[in-house]
Design a protein around this motif. Structure first.
Motif, mmCIF file in Angstrom:
data_model
loop_
_atom_site.group_PDB
_atom_site.id
_atom_site.type_symbol
_atom_site.label_atom_id
_atom_site.label_comp_id
_atom_site.label_asym_id
_atom_site.label_seq_id
_atom_site.Cartn_x
_atom_site.Cartn_y
_atom_site.Cartn_z
ATOM 1 N N SER A 16 -22.012 14.659 -5.459
ATOM 2 C CA SER A 16 -20.415 15.291 -5.517
ATOM 3 C C SER A 16 -19.266 14.652 -5.016
ATOM 4 O O SER A 16 -19.152 13.816 -5.015
ATOM 5 N N PHE A 17 -18.618 15.439 -5.699
ATOM 6 C CA PHE A 17 -16.754 14.688 -5.758
ATOM 7 C C PHE A 17 -16.189 15.011 -4.521
ATOM 8 O O PHE A 17 -15.287 14.757 -4.690
ATOM 9 N N GLY A 18 -16.852 16.040 -4.036
ATOM 10 C CA GLY A 18 -16.442 16.888 -2.732
ATOM 11 C C GLY A 18 -14.831 18.307 -3.431
ATOM 12 O O GLY A 18 -15.319 18.148 -4.907
ATOM 13 N N GLN A 19 -14.836 18.457 -2.987
ATOM 14 C CA GLN A 19 -13.951 19.688 -3.196
ATOM 15 C C GLN A 19 -12.316 19.329 -4.370
ATOM 16 O O GLN A 19 -11.749 18.069 -3.853
ATOM 17 N N MET A 20 -12.273 20.026 -5.255
ATOM 18 C CA MET A 20 -10.890 19.876 -6.306
ATOM 19 C C MET A 20 -10.772 20.578 -6.455
ATOM 20 O O MET A 20 -10.997 21.456 -6.378
ATOM 21 N N PRO A 21 -9.660 20.589 -6.961
ATOM 22 C CA PRO A 21 -8.797 21.667 -7.384
ATOM 23 C C PRO A 21 -8.578 21.658 -8.991
ATOM 24 O O PRO A 21 -9.258 20.516 -9.666
ATOM 25 N N LEU A 22 -7.744 22.667 -9.838
ATOM 26 C CA LEU A 22 -8.260 22.244 -11.632
ATOM 27 C C LEU A 22 -7.217 20.864 -11.653
ATOM 28 O O LEU A 22 -6.143 20.554 -11.385
ATOM 29 N N ALA A 23 -7.916 20.989 -13.085
ATOM 30 C CA ALA A 23 -7.070 19.476 -12.802
ATOM 31 C C ALA A 23 -6.361 19.697 -13.566
ATOM 32 O O ALA A 23 -5.353 18.339 -13.691
ATOM 33 N N LEU A 40 -16.520 19.240 -6.562
ATOM 34 C CA LEU A 40 -17.510 19.072 -8.013
ATOM 35 C C LEU A 40 -18.306 18.466 -7.622
ATOM 36 O O LEU A 40 -18.411 17.263 -7.266
ATOM 37 N N SER A 41 -19.934 19.358 -8.100
ATOM 38 C CA SER A 41 -20.852 18.496 -8.516
ATOM 39 C C SER A 41 -21.111 18.456 -10.162
ATOM 40 O O SER A 41 -21.208 19.201 -10.615
ATOM 41 N N VAL A 42 -22.028 17.368 -10.171
ATOM 42 C CA VAL A 42 -23.042 16.802 -11.688
ATOM 43 C C VAL A 42 -24.249 17.043 -10.723
ATOM 44 O O VAL A 42 -24.700 16.756 -9.632
ATOM 45 N N GLY A 43 -24.843 17.152 -12.508
ATOM 46 C CA GLY A 43 -26.434 17.367 -11.841
ATOM 47 C C GLY A 43 -26.587 16.068 -13.791
ATOM 48 O O GLY A 43 -25.775 16.909 -14.709
ATOM 49 N N ILE A 323 -9.553 11.341 -10.056
ATOM 50 C CA ILE A 323 -9.134 9.978 -9.790
ATOM 51 C C ILE A 323 -9.011 9.917 -8.383
ATOM 52 O O ILE A 323 -8.968 9.739 -6.699
ATOM 53 N N ILE A 324 -7.729 10.607 -8.092
ATOM 54 C CA ILE A 324 -6.682 11.039 -7.489
ATOM 55 C C ILE A 324 -7.225 11.360 -5.871
ATOM 56 O O ILE A 324 -7.657 11.015 -4.679
ATOM 57 N N ASN A 325 -7.509 12.688 -5.898
ATOM 58 C CA ASN A 325 -8.104 14.095 -4.720
ATOM 59 C C ASN A 325 -9.859 12.837 -4.419
ATOM 60 O O ASN A 325 -9.872 12.949 -3.373
ATOM 61 N N TYR A 326 -10.549 12.549 -5.438
ATOM 62 C CA TYR A 326 -11.904 11.381 -4.871
ATOM 63 C C TYR A 326 -11.395 10.308 -4.929
ATOM 64 O O TYR A 326 -12.145 10.078 -3.182
ATOM 65 N N CYS A 327 -10.353 9.948 -4.770
ATOM 66 C CA CYS A 327 -9.998 7.894 -3.948
ATOM 67 C C CYS A 327 -9.146 8.253 -2.382
ATOM 68 O O CYS A 327 -9.025 7.374 -1.985
ATOM 69 N N GLY A 328 -8.812 9.610 -2.413
ATOM 70 C CA GLY A 328 -8.168 10.019 -1.965
ATOM 71 C C GLY A 328 -6.672 9.405 -1.665
ATOM 72 O O GLY A 328 -6.214 8.980 -0.857
ATOM 73 N N ILE A 329 -5.711 9.569 -2.887
ATOM 74 C CA ILE A 329 -4.923 9.039 -3.051
ATOM 75 C C ILE A 329 -3.535 10.114 -2.779
ATOM 76 O O ILE A 329 -3.299 10.826 -3.556
ATOM 77 N N GLY A 330 -3.015 9.299 -2.055
ATOM 78 C CA GLY A 330 -1.627 10.985 -1.626
ATOM 79 C C GLY A 330 -0.123 9.672 -1.965
ATOM 80 O O GLY A 330 -0.219 8.433 -2.655
ATOM 81 N N THR A 331 0.885 10.503 -1.594
ATOM 82 C CA THR A 331 2.707 9.928 -1.611
ATOM 83 C C THR A 331 2.338 8.761 -0.959
ATOM 84 O O THR A 331 3.424 7.520 -0.812
ATOM 85 N N ASP A 332 1.215 8.164 0.069
ATOM 86 C CA ASP A 332 1.815 7.448 1.274
ATOM 87 C C ASP A 332 0.945 6.372 -0.299
ATOM 88 O O ASP A 332 2.217 5.356 0.325
ATOM 89 N N LEU A 333 0.499 5.784 -0.492
ATOM 90 C CA LEU A 333 0.419 5.273 -2.016
ATOM 91 C C LEU A 333 0.851 5.058 -3.292
ATOM 92 O O LEU A 333 1.285 4.378 -3.710
ATOM 93 N N ILE A 334 0.777 6.439 -3.583
ATOM 94 C CA ILE A 334 2.119 6.086 -4.849
ATOM 95 C C ILE A 334 3.156 6.926 -4.950
ATOM 96 O O ILE A 334 3.213 8.173 -4.404
ATOM 97 N N GLU A 335 4.501 6.624 -5.114
ATOM 98 C CA GLU A 335 6.042 6.977 -5.272
ATOM 99 C C GLU A 335 5.638 8.493 -6.058
ATOM 100 O O GLU A 335 6.329 9.564 -5.330
#
Ligand code: JHZ
Ligand code: SAH
Ligand code: ZN
Length: 405
Positions: A16-23, A40-43, A323-335
């Motif tokens: 599972s990649f966790g809770q995801m919004p629409l890409a 978002l989980s896969v099998g 990438i952004i949501n699974y890695c937890g990348i926010g405005t703290d890391l990307i302007e």
């Protein structure tokens, strides 16, 4: 337990990649509170080999009159489709007054080459805003979802087709049996289906897990495609591997027994056996590679951010949402994320709500690092961004490995 969409066998859900919004759910601040999320989980199906999402949002939530992906947003893809169309005209259209059909025809990037050559054609494109671009350009297009009923309507109005194309759309459609039945209705006896999609073998090999998001309900392999079409008296007669979208496969399909089956098919099936695409261990190790990739990317971004470096995302791709949501990348890391698509600009990225800004903001004030979310267009992008590099800018890529260039 969820069942395979193709053969109904219970799925081996391995990640599972966790809770995801629409890409492609770019949004405005007033929409933040009601943003849609799903798990978002896969099998992978150990019976027919189909790699798939356990759950997919409704098609109308993803494909509608606000669909923000325009195929024409990359020059490289325009060239790809020009060559694709030339190849089809030369090698697959033999009748006197041929008729071709394309599903997911988007802004007409492929069909324009048939329209311009006065070849009878029809595009089926449910997302009205992108379909309208094609219509305005004189490309015969109807805005609806393709299925077997739609195929019957087309035959009534236009007769049967010589060729049926689908680029980066078959893997978006959960009701594949209806699609394949529709192809059977639509095609002339010697007609061909030619479609291409990201290839499971490349995703596993490169840990390009960002190909996994709401729209991509499947990642195909030759074995899963052979199984699917085999159920409908059709067969895979040839393949042509493609470099597009980080590694894709083009499949050529015809009614059973109409054409010889190329050796390329048998060779690639052997390669799939060697890659153990039919073994659960392969997916277990893929999961570990995804986790490792995520941890290394976040460690790198955090480290650069601690050093006070400016990091900007380059291209607000669908893939970047995973990438952004699974890695937890926010405005703290990307302007912000720089993107050339007008309807994405001024909005915020799905889930993490990173601002999407016009390309000019990137080129006016280069950051120290650009995180390349469109590594599939790296050649095209790096060629036009030489100045960024000359002035000391560095690229961060994460497929096939995390690298600073
Ligand atoms: P790109 C989409 O994927 C969605 P995406 C879909 N599900 C799919 O399968 C493929 O397409 C076919 C921007 N960009 O092509 C423009 C720049 O900003 O990798 C677009 O927003 N500068 C149907 O979204 C985005 O990238 C540039 O120089 O992952 C397109 O990204 C270039 C070249 C692109 O598709
Ligand atoms: N072929 C283009 C566009 C791919 S985007 C390219 O390769 O660049 C995928 C497109 O498929 C979207 O425009 C979406 O609206 C469309 N689509 C989704 N479901 C569909 C269906 N059932 N029938 C036809 N098109 C569909
Ligand atoms: Zn199955």
């Amino acid at each position: 337990m969820k069942k395979c969409q193709v053969c109904s066998t219970p799925l081996n859900c391995f990640m599972s990649f966790g809770q995801m919004p629409l890409a492609n759910g770019f949004l405005t601040p007033d929409q933040f509170a009601d943003e849609y999320f799903f798990e978002l989980s896969v099998g992978s199906c150990l019976h027919c080999g189909m790699f798939q999402l356990m759950e997919q949002p409704n098609r109308e939530m993803m494909f509608n009159e606000r669909y923000p992906f325009y195929s024409g947003s990359s020059r490289g893809m325009a060239v790809h489709f020009k060559k694709f169309a030339e190849h089809v005209k030369k090698d697959y259209l033999f009748s006197k007054d041929p008729f071709v059909v394309e599903i997911g025809s988007n802004d007409g990037i492929m069909l324009r080459h048939f329209a311009d050559a006065d070849i009878r054609h029809l595009g089926i494109e449910p997302s009205l805003n992108v379909a309208q671009v094609a219509i305005d350009r004189g490309i015969n297009t109807i805005s609806t979802f393709f299925d077997e009923d739609c195929a019957s309507e087309i035959v009534k109005k236009y007769g049967q087709a010589d060729a049926f194309f689908a680029a980066n759309v078959m893997c978006h459609i959960p009701y594949l049996h209806s699609i394949v039945k529709g192809m059977g209705i639509l095609l002339k006896p010697k007609g061909v289906v030619i479609f291409e999609d990201p290839y499971l073998g490349n995703v596993i090999e490169n840990t390009s897990y960002d190909q996994i998001y709401d729209e991509h309900v499947f990642l195909f392999s030759l074995s899963s495609i052979r199984y699917l079409f085999g159920q409908h008296d059709m067969e895979l007669i040839d393949i042509e591997p493609q470099k597009t979208h980080g590694g894709s496969m083009r499949y050529i399909i015809a009614r059973k027994g109409m054409y010889p089956v190329s050796d390329r098919v048998h060779l690639q099936l052997k390669k799939e056996k060697n890659m153990a695409l039919d073994k659960p261990e392969t997916y277990e190790s893929f999961r570990k590679c995804c986790e490792h990739s995520r941890d290394s990317l976040t460690a790198l971004l955090r480290d650069l951010s601690r050093q006070g470096k400016r990091i900007v995302g380059y291209a607000a791709t669908s893939k970047s949402t995973t990438i952004i949501n699974y890695c937890g990348i926010g405005t703290d890391l990307i302007e912000f994320i720089s993107d050339t698509t007008p309807i994405k600009q001024g909005k915020f990225s799905p889930g993490a709500h990173i601002p999407v800004r016009p390309y000019e903001e990137f080129s006016k004030n280069y950051p120290d690092y650009a995180l390349l979310f469109a590594y599939n267009h790296a050649k095209e992008i790096m060629a036009k961004e030489q100045k960024f590099v000359e002035t000391g800018g560095k690229w961060i890529v994460y497929v096939p490995q995390i690298k600073v260039l």
